[in-house]
Design a protein around this motif. Structure first.
Motif, PDB file in Angstrom:
ATOM      1  N   ARG A 169     -10.958  11.004 -12.579  1.00 14.39           N
ATOM      2  CA  ARG A 169      -9.721  10.241 -12.734  1.00 14.39           C
ATOM      3  C   ARG A 169      -8.815  10.509 -11.530  1.00 14.39           C
ATOM      4  O   ARG A 169      -8.766  11.620 -11.005  1.00 14.39           O
ATOM      5  CB  ARG A 169      -8.971  10.644 -14.014  1.00 14.39           C
ATOM      6  CG  ARG A 169      -9.762  10.428 -15.310  1.00 14.39           C
ATOM      7  CD  ARG A 169      -9.950   8.950 -15.621  1.00 14.39           C
ATOM      8  NE  ARG A 169     -10.596   8.760 -16.911  1.00 14.39           N
ATOM      9  CZ  ARG A 169     -11.913   8.740 -17.097  1.00 14.39           C
ATOM     10  NH1 ARG A 169     -12.718   8.926 -16.068  1.00 14.39           N
ATOM     11  NH2 ARG A 169     -12.424   8.543 -18.298  1.00 14.39           N
ATOM     12  N   GLY A 170      -8.120   9.473 -11.112  1.00 15.50           N
ATOM     13  CA  GLY A 170      -7.176   9.628 -10.013  1.00 15.50           C
ATOM     14  C   GLY A 170      -6.031   8.653 -10.178  1.00 15.50           C
ATOM     15  O   GLY A 170      -6.117   7.695 -10.943  1.00 15.50           O
ATOM     16  N   ARG A 171      -4.953   8.897  -9.464  1.00 17.73           N
ATOM     17  CA  ARG A 171      -3.792   8.002  -9.512  1.00 17.73           C
ATOM     18  C   ARG A 171      -3.183   7.980  -8.115  1.00 17.73           C
ATOM     19  O   ARG A 171      -2.461   8.892  -7.733  1.00 17.73           O
ATOM     20  CB  ARG A 171      -2.780   8.484 -10.546  1.00 17.73           C
ATOM     21  CG  ARG A 171      -1.671   7.470 -10.834  1.00 17.73           C
ATOM     22  CD  ARG A 171      -0.792   7.956 -11.957  1.00 17.73           C
ATOM     23  NE  ARG A 171      -1.470   8.007 -13.215  1.00 17.73           N
ATOM     24  CZ  ARG A 171      -1.642   6.955 -14.039  1.00 17.73           C
ATOM     25  NH1 ARG A 171      -1.171   5.781 -13.692  1.00 17.73           N
ATOM     26  NH2 ARG A 171      -2.266   7.084 -15.180  1.00 17.73           N
ATOM     27  N   CYS A 172      -3.498   6.925  -7.363  1.00 18.01           N
ATOM     28  CA  CYS A 172      -2.980   6.840  -5.996  1.00 18.01           C
ATOM     29  C   CYS A 172      -1.551   6.305  -6.026  1.00 18.01           C
ATOM     30  O   CYS A 172      -1.114   5.682  -6.994  1.00 18.01           O
ATOM     31  CB  CYS A 172      -3.881   5.978  -5.122  1.00 18.01           C
ATOM     32  SG  CYS A 172      -3.822   4.216  -5.471  1.00 18.01           S
ATOM     33  N   ASP A 173      -0.835   6.521  -4.935  1.00 21.31           N
ATOM     34  CA  ASP A 173       0.583   6.164  -4.889  1.00 21.31           C
ATOM     35  C   ASP A 173       0.820   4.674  -4.689  1.00 21.31           C
ATOM     36  O   ASP A 173       1.963   4.219  -4.790  1.00 21.31           O
ATOM     37  CB  ASP A 173       1.288   6.955  -3.780  1.00 21.31           C
ATOM     38  CG  ASP A 173       1.331   8.445  -4.101  1.00 21.31           C
ATOM     39  OD1 ASP A 173       1.428   8.782  -5.290  1.00 21.31           O
ATOM     40  OD2 ASP A 173       1.253   9.256  -3.165  1.00 21.31           O
ATOM     41  N   GLY A 174      -0.230   3.920  -4.416  1.00 23.53           N
ATOM     42  CA  GLY A 174      -0.050   2.480  -4.306  1.00 23.53           C
ATOM     43  C   GLY A 174      -1.100   1.812  -3.450  1.00 23.53           C
ATOM     44  O   GLY A 174      -1.964   2.465  -2.854  1.00 23.53           O
ATOM     45  N   ILE A 175      -1.019   0.491  -3.408  1.00 26.04           N
ATOM     46  CA  ILE A 175      -1.820  -0.333  -2.514  1.00 26.04           C
ATOM     47  C   ILE A 175      -0.841  -1.093  -1.625  1.00 26.04           C
ATOM     48  O   ILE A 175       0.070  -1.753  -2.124  1.00 26.04           O
ATOM     49  CB  ILE A 175      -2.693  -1.344  -3.292  1.00 26.04           C
ATOM     50  CG1 ILE A 175      -3.677  -0.613  -4.213  1.00 26.04           C
ATOM     51  CG2 ILE A 175      -3.429  -2.273  -2.329  1.00 26.04           C
ATOM     52  CD1 ILE A 175      -4.775   0.146  -3.499  1.00 26.04           C
ATOM     53  N   VAL A 176      -1.014  -0.983  -0.301  1.00 28.00           N
ATOM     54  CA  VAL A 176      -0.112  -1.678   0.613  1.00 28.00           C
ATOM     55  C   VAL A 176      -0.898  -2.662   1.468  1.00 28.00           C
ATOM     56  O   VAL A 176      -2.045  -2.395   1.859  1.00 28.00           O
ATOM     57  CB  VAL A 176       0.664  -0.688   1.514  1.00 28.00           C
ATOM     58  CG1 VAL A 176       1.601   0.172   0.694  1.00 28.00           C
ATOM     59  CG2 VAL A 176      -0.290   0.191   2.314  1.00 28.00           C
ATOM     60  N   PHE A 177      -0.275  -3.794   1.744  1.00 24.86           N
ATOM     61  CA  PHE A 177      -0.860  -4.828   2.587  1.00 24.86           C
ATOM     62  C   PHE A 177      -0.136  -4.836   3.933  1.00 24.86           C
ATOM     63  O   PHE A 177       1.086  -5.015   3.989  1.00 24.86           O
ATOM     64  CB  PHE A 177      -0.733  -6.198   1.915  1.00 24.86           C
ATOM     65  CG  PHE A 177      -1.770  -6.454   0.857  1.00 24.86           C
ATOM     66  CD1 PHE A 177      -2.800  -7.359   1.083  1.00 24.86           C
ATOM     67  CD2 PHE A 177      -1.722  -5.781  -0.356  1.00 24.86           C
ATOM     68  CE1 PHE A 177      -3.764  -7.592   0.107  1.00 24.86           C
ATOM     69  CE2 PHE A 177      -2.674  -6.013  -1.337  1.00 24.86           C
ATOM     70  CZ  PHE A 177      -3.710  -6.922  -1.107  1.00 24.86           C
ATOM     71  N   LEU A 178      -0.913  -4.625   5.012  1.00 19.77           N
ATOM     72  CA  LEU A 178      -0.347  -4.588   6.365  1.00 19.77           C
ATOM     73  C   LEU A 178      -1.285  -5.302   7.330  1.00 19.77           C
ATOM     74  O   LEU A 178      -2.490  -4.996   7.375  1.00 19.77           O
ATOM     75  CB  LEU A 178      -0.150  -3.138   6.832  1.00 19.77           C
ATOM     76  CG  LEU A 178       0.791  -2.242   6.013  1.00 19.77           C
ATOM     77  CD1 LEU A 178       0.650  -0.796   6.453  1.00 19.77           C
ATOM     78  CD2 LEU A 178       2.229  -2.710   6.153  1.00 19.77           C
ATOM     79  N   HIS A 179      -0.765  -6.254   8.081  1.00 20.34           N
ATOM     80  CA  HIS A 179      -1.521  -6.916   9.141  1.00 20.34           C
ATOM     81  C   HIS A 179      -2.858  -7.462   8.633  1.00 20.34           C
ATOM     82  O   HIS A 179      -3.926  -7.200   9.203  1.00 20.34           O
ATOM     83  CB  HIS A 179      -1.762  -5.953  10.313  1.00 20.34           C
ATOM     84  CG  HIS A 179      -0.519  -5.267  10.792  1.00 20.34           C
ATOM     85  ND1 HIS A 179       0.594  -5.963  11.260  1.00 20.34           N
ATOM     86  CD2 HIS A 179      -0.181  -3.939  10.860  1.00 20.34           C
ATOM     87  CE1 HIS A 179       1.533  -5.099  11.606  1.00 20.34           C
ATOM     88  NE2 HIS A 179       1.092  -3.876  11.365  1.00 20.34           N
TER      89      HIS A 179
END
Length: 328
Positions: A169-179
């Motif tokens: 199990r994991g919980r990443c801080d987010g998904i970001v869209f760049l370029h």
């Protein structure tokens, strides 16, 4: 006129306000409140953030002995640092990234609790809620009018990453869209000094490379954690559990922010499953030790009972039995 003497200053101030000036030790109050946190009880899962620091023997003992309670953190300084780190996370997610419309995932309305998944921050929530005034009157209002600032209306929920096959199990801080690419976002807070030293470090083939005179960041455990997230996300996309495209996946952005001046430096860990595959193999080994009921046949993380990790381990006496005193 205020006296040069600090004691005289407070004496004069007391006369002006017509009462006695007293001091309140807010630090002690905060420390007491922080120490009341309940003892953590872990579950029979492998957390991605813990895998880089995992001891195979300890994990096997936890499952053989069915012992899941972890020692609670009691050091006020450490608890304050963790609380400050959480505040920096919230600021980065809900304001800095969200207002630039690059943070993607699940958003929860802070007024009614409605959740919107697979989205950048929504514009307005059109739901209505009933609240009670101070005098007991029931008032109906829209979610959009309850909070004046846009960033206060929505709260970002961190992305849950799951591998059922290996119980990770994991919980990443987010998904970001760049370029035109998207990245896993993982934020760590550090001291200003640690961030200054980081300029000498690089990452090559998922390994941290630093000159011998510098031994700071990026932390190899953080790189491994972000690399595990890469593997988890790739697996979830291949299983149809995440509506994201692998051909535009840029990897994991490991960002460090200093707690003092909020300086920032980021590293990109390219997409891959190497770290995930390595730790999945470690989990298979632990499962075998549990089935054999032979935890001590695994690889110990500590070399002696005085090692840093051994001091807080509930199984230290099993790994390193105390020697009986011999009679002279």
């Amino acid at each position: 006129m205020i006296s040069q003497s600090l004691e005289q200053f407070f004496h004069n101030l007391a006369k002006v306000i017509g009462g006695t000036v007293t001091t309140i030790d807010l630090s002690a109050i905060i420390d007491t409140a922080l120490r009341t946190e309940p003892v953590r009880e872990s579950k029979d899962v492998y957390y991605a953030s813990h895998l880089p620091y995992m001891c195979d023997v300890r994990e096997a003992f936890k499952r053989v002995d069915n012992m899941w309670k972890e020692p609670a953190e009691t050091d006020p300084a450490s608890l304050k640092l963790m609380a400050l780190g959480s505040a920096v996370h919230a600021l980065t997610q809900n304001k800095l990234l969200a207002q630039n419309n690059v943070l993607w995932g699940t958003w929860r309305c802070r007024s009614c609790g409605m959740r919107i998944e697979h989205s950048f921050r929504p514009a307005l929530c059109t739901n209505t809620v009933k609240t009670t005034t101070l005098i007991g009157d029931s008032v109906e209002s829209t979610c959009a009018t309850r909070f004046k600032k846009h960033e206060d209306r929505w709260e970002y929920e961190e992305l849950s990453l799951v591998c059922d096959a290996k119980n990770i199990r994991g919980r990443c801080d987010g998904i970001v869209f760049l370029h035109n690419r998207w990245y896993i976002f993982e934020l760590k807070t550090v001291s200003d000094l640690a961030l200054d030293d980081m300029k000498y470090a690089t990452i090559q083939n998922h390994r941290v490379v630093v000159p011998e005179t510098f031994n700071t960041l990026p932390n190899q455990g953080h790189v491994d954690q972000a690399s595990i997230y890469n593997g988890l996300v790739i697996n979830m996309i291949q299983q149809g559990k995440l509506p994201l495209a692998l051909d535009t996946f840029g990897g994991a952005l490991l960002m460090y922010a200093s707690r003092g001046e909020l300086k920032i430096r980021s590293f990109c860990i390219l997409p891959g499953t190497q770290a995930y595959t390595y730790y999945a193999g470690r989990i298979d080994t632990i499962d075998m030790l549990v089935k054999q009921k032979a935890p001590l046949n695994g690889t110990k993380k500590c070399s002696s009972r005085t090692s840093t990790y051994a001091k807080g381990c509930p199984f230290v006496d099993k790994c390193f039995p105390r020697k009986k005193a011999t009679q002279s």
